[in-house]
Design an enzyme around this catalytic site. Structure first.
Site, PDB file in Angstrom:
ATOM      1  N   ARG A   1       0.080  -8.436  13.794  1.00 48.11           N
ATOM      2  CA  ARG A   1      -0.467  -7.490  12.812  1.00 48.11           C
ATOM      3  C   ARG A   1      -1.398  -8.190  11.826  1.00 48.11           C
ATOM      4  O   ARG A   1      -2.410  -7.628  11.410  1.00 48.11           O
ATOM      5  CB  ARG A   1       0.665  -6.759  12.096  1.00 48.11           C
ATOM      6  CG  ARG A   1       1.249  -5.661  12.982  1.00 48.11           C
ATOM      7  CD  ARG A   1       2.662  -5.327  12.628  1.00 48.11           C
ATOM      8  NE  ARG A   1       2.797  -4.662  11.359  1.00 48.11           N
ATOM      9  CZ  ARG A   1       3.926  -4.673  10.632  1.00 48.11           C
ATOM     10  NH1 ARG A   1       4.979  -5.323  11.059  1.00 48.11           N
ATOM     11  NH2 ARG A   1       3.967  -4.025   9.510  1.00 48.11           N
TER      12      ARG A   1
ATOM     13  N   ARG B   1      12.704  -1.877  10.389  1.00 48.54           N
ATOM     14  CA  ARG B   1      11.547  -1.356  11.123  1.00 48.54           C
ATOM     15  C   ARG B   1      11.330  -2.180  12.372  1.00 48.54           C
ATOM     16  O   ARG B   1      11.293  -3.413  12.318  1.00 48.54           O
ATOM     17  CB  ARG B   1      10.303  -1.427  10.225  1.00 48.54           C
ATOM     18  CG  ARG B   1       9.763  -0.067   9.876  1.00 48.54           C
ATOM     19  CD  ARG B   1       8.584  -0.195   8.963  1.00 48.54           C
ATOM     20  NE  ARG B   1       7.384  -0.652   9.659  1.00 48.54           N
ATOM     21  CZ  ARG B   1       6.178  -0.536   9.161  1.00 48.54           C
ATOM     22  NH1 ARG B   1       5.990   0.018   7.985  1.00 48.54           N
ATOM     23  NH2 ARG B   1       5.126  -0.965   9.828  1.00 48.54           N
TER      24      ARG B   1
ATOM     25  N   LYS C   1       0.827  -1.218   0.000  1.00 51.10           N
ATOM     26  CA  LYS C   1       0.000   0.000   0.000  1.00 51.10           C
ATOM     27  C   LYS C   1       0.858   1.264   0.000  1.00 51.10           C
ATOM     28  O   LYS C   1       0.598   2.186  -0.751  1.00 51.10           O
ATOM     29  CB  LYS C   1      -0.914   0.052   1.246  1.00 51.10           C
ATOM     30  CG  LYS C   1      -1.914  -1.059   1.352  1.00 51.10           C
ATOM     31  CD  LYS C   1      -2.846  -0.824   2.529  1.00 51.10           C
ATOM     32  CE  LYS C   1      -2.154  -0.803   3.881  1.00 51.10           C
ATOM     33  NZ  LYS C   1      -1.529  -2.085   4.296  1.00 51.10           N
TER      34      LYS C   1
ATOM     35  N   ARG D   1      -8.787   1.440   9.813  1.00 53.36           N
ATOM     36  CA  ARG D   1      -8.380   0.066  10.136  1.00 53.36           C
ATOM     37  C   ARG D   1      -9.374  -0.606  11.062  1.00 53.36           C
ATOM     38  O   ARG D   1      -9.126  -1.728  11.511  1.00 53.36           O
ATOM     39  CB  ARG D   1      -7.029   0.099  10.837  1.00 53.36           C
ATOM     40  CG  ARG D   1      -5.856  -0.369   9.976  1.00 53.36           C
ATOM     41  CD  ARG D   1      -4.631  -0.038  10.749  1.00 53.36           C
ATOM     42  NE  ARG D   1      -3.465  -0.819  10.527  1.00 53.36           N
ATOM     43  CZ  ARG D   1      -2.380  -0.385   9.874  1.00 53.36           C
ATOM     44  NH1 ARG D   1      -2.387   0.760   9.265  1.00 53.36           N
ATOM     45  NH2 ARG D   1      -1.305  -1.126   9.824  1.00 53.36           N
TER      46      ARG D   1
ATOM     47  N   ARG E   1      11.574  -7.007   4.516  1.00 52.14           N
ATOM     48  CA  ARG E   1      11.590  -5.565   4.813  1.00 52.14           C
ATOM     49  C   ARG E   1      12.279  -5.314   6.159  1.00 52.14           C
ATOM     50  O   ARG E   1      12.966  -4.320   6.337  1.00 52.14           O
ATOM     51  CB  ARG E   1      10.150  -5.023   4.848  1.00 52.14           C
ATOM     52  CG  ARG E   1      10.089  -3.521   5.004  1.00 52.14           C
ATOM     53  CD  ARG E   1       8.699  -2.990   4.751  1.00 52.14           C
ATOM     54  NE  ARG E   1       7.829  -3.191   5.897  1.00 52.14           N
ATOM     55  CZ  ARG E   1       6.526  -2.887   5.902  1.00 52.14           C
ATOM     56  NH1 ARG E   1       5.949  -2.404   4.815  1.00 52.14           N
ATOM     57  NH2 ARG E   1       5.798  -3.065   6.970  1.00 52.14           N
TER      58      ARG E   1
HETATM   59  P1  AMP Z   1       1.669   0.633   9.169  1.00 51.63           P
HETATM   60  O1  AMP Z   1       2.883   1.386   8.822  1.00 51.63           O
HETATM   61  O2  AMP Z   1       0.457   1.129   8.424  1.00 51.63           O
HETATM   62  O3  AMP Z   1       1.833  -0.851   9.034  1.00 51.63           O
HETATM   63  O4  AMP Z   1       1.354   0.929  10.726  1.00 51.63           O
HETATM   64  C1  AMP Z   1       2.291   0.591  11.731  1.00 51.63           C
HETATM   65  C2  AMP Z   1       1.588   0.562  13.083  1.00 51.63           C
HETATM   66  O5  AMP Z   1       1.045   1.843  13.372  1.00 51.63           O
HETATM   67  C3  AMP Z   1       0.418  -0.403  13.201  1.00 51.63           C
HETATM   68  O6  AMP Z   1       0.815  -1.711  13.479  1.00 51.63           O
HETATM   69  C4  AMP Z   1      -0.382   0.229  14.338  1.00 51.63           C
HETATM   70  O7  AMP Z   1       0.221  -0.030  15.584  1.00 51.63           O
HETATM   71  C5  AMP Z   1      -0.208   1.721  14.044  1.00 51.63           C
HETATM   72  N1  AMP Z   1      -1.285   2.202  13.131  1.00 51.63           N
HETATM   73  C6  AMP Z   1      -1.138   2.625  11.856  1.00 51.63           C
HETATM   74  N2  AMP Z   1      -2.320   3.005  11.337  1.00 51.63           N
HETATM   75  C7  AMP Z   1      -3.248   2.811  12.308  1.00 51.63           C
HETATM   76  C8  AMP Z   1      -4.654   2.989  12.378  1.00 51.63           C
HETATM   77  N3  AMP Z   1      -5.375   3.436  11.342  1.00 51.63           N
HETATM   78  N4  AMP Z   1      -5.269   2.684  13.567  1.00 51.63           N
HETATM   79  C9  AMP Z   1      -4.574   2.251  14.613  1.00 51.63           C
HETATM   80  N5  AMP Z   1      -3.261   2.019  14.609  1.00 51.63           N
HETATM   81  C10 AMP Z   1      -2.581   2.302  13.456  1.00 51.63           C
END
Ligand code: AMP
Length: 193
Positions: A148, A137, A17, A92, A131
């Site tokens: 996740r 990360r 994404k 989410r 990754r």
């Molecule tokens: P991502 O980079 O989108 O995979 O997000 C990394 C982490 O940020 C996730 O595992 C959540 O802990 C937090 N996070 C990102 N977007 C959201 C969201 N819309 N709602 C809640 N937590 C989020």
């Protein structure tokens, strides 16, 4: 069609994404709004929001909805989102999707399209582990990846039904080269624009 274009990129963690959203920005002159990136920025700068988000992110759990929604609300009020945005990693949860609808209502706008980048789970896990090696990360370790994925299936995947009922979901096979997925995504957004 409303004047603003809001696109929600859906897909499991590792589906690409972020990569796709970054490429789409230039094509449509819309900013990528990634809640993950916003949280990581706050974490790096040790803001109160960052401190709060850290414990959830480290475990791979969702940051609470109210915190996430108010962060997005502030971001969408910024000038570069005047024409809309490409939402990446938000919403989410059902509560976030409803909050977004209310937010867009207030702006006299609505979601234009929800491209869903589909990739099989085993491929996703392999991608995320790779990754982890490349980008380091903190939340790309095996245990967090498992959490996740579970959170995605429990809280986020049901949103596909929510948006399908509104006729907004268009599925894309994400297990293809980045440029191929990108070209298809571009066509989908163009057709809804
Ligand atoms: P991502 O980079 O989108 O995979 O997000 C990394 C982490 O940020 C996730 O595992 C959540 O802990 C937090 N996070 C990102 N977007 C959201 C969201 N819309 N709602 C809640 N937590 C989020």
């Amino acid at each position: 069609m409303s004047e603003k274009t809001f696109i929600i990129l859906m897909g499991a963690p590792g589906a690409g994404k972020g990569t796709q959203a970054k490429l789409l920005q230039a094509d449509f002159n819309l900013p990528q709004v990634s809640t993950g990136d916003l949280f990581r920025f706050n974490l790096k700068n040790e803001t109160e929001l960052g401190k709060l988000a850290k414990s959830y992110m480290d475990k791979g759990e969702l940051v609470p909805d109210d915190v996430t929604v108010s962060m997005v609300e502030q971001r969408l009020a910024e000038g570069d989102c005047a024409g809309g945005a490409i939402l990446d990693g938000f919403p989410r949860s059902a509560a976030q999707a409803e909050a977004l609808d209310n937010l867009l209502d207030k702006m006299n706008s609505r979601v234009a399209v929800v491209p869903f980048v589909r990739v099989e789970q085993e491929i996703l896990v392999a991608r995320l582990l790779k990754r982890a090696e490349l980008e380091g990360r903190a939340d790309d370790n095996e245990e967090t990846i498992r959490t996740r994925m579970r959170v995605y299936h429990e809280s986020t995947a049901p949103l596909l039904d929510y948006y399908s009922a509104k006729g907004l979901v268009v599925e894309i096979d994400g297990d293809r080269p980045v440029e191929v997925v990108q070209a298809e995504l571009k066509q989908i957004v163009e057709s809804k624009n």
